[in-house]
Write a protein that holds these residues in place. Sequence first.
Motif: not given
Length: 111
Positions: A8, A17, A19, A21, A67-68, A70, A79, A81-83
């Motif tokens: 990713g 952004s 994401r 994995s 960042f999140t 999960s 994962y 998630q980078m915004n």
Amino acid sequence: QVQLVESGGGLVQPGGSLRLSCSASGTIFSDNAMDWYRQTPGNQRELVAGISRSGLTNYADSVKGRFTISRDNAKNTVYLQMNSLKPEDTALYFCTTEVHWGQGTQVTVSS
């Protein structure tokens, strides 16, 4: 044997952004806390985010709110998630069980 494979990463403009994995095999994924680290040349790896077996999360101050982390235990995948990415987020990102490490995926934030 345990294998962790990240994917990713890529080149993205500031403010964009991505994401990441991390797919795990050879282990009972749900039994493991999982972390994401990052590293830039000449520097030590730094913890970016972690998620416990029960789903509790923690983040480096530098990425909180952007960042999140999960996990999907059914898919043996974690994962990130980078915004609102910044040039200083540029690094090689690794996932880890703190015992086993993946090979990393490169994230480059540049215009």
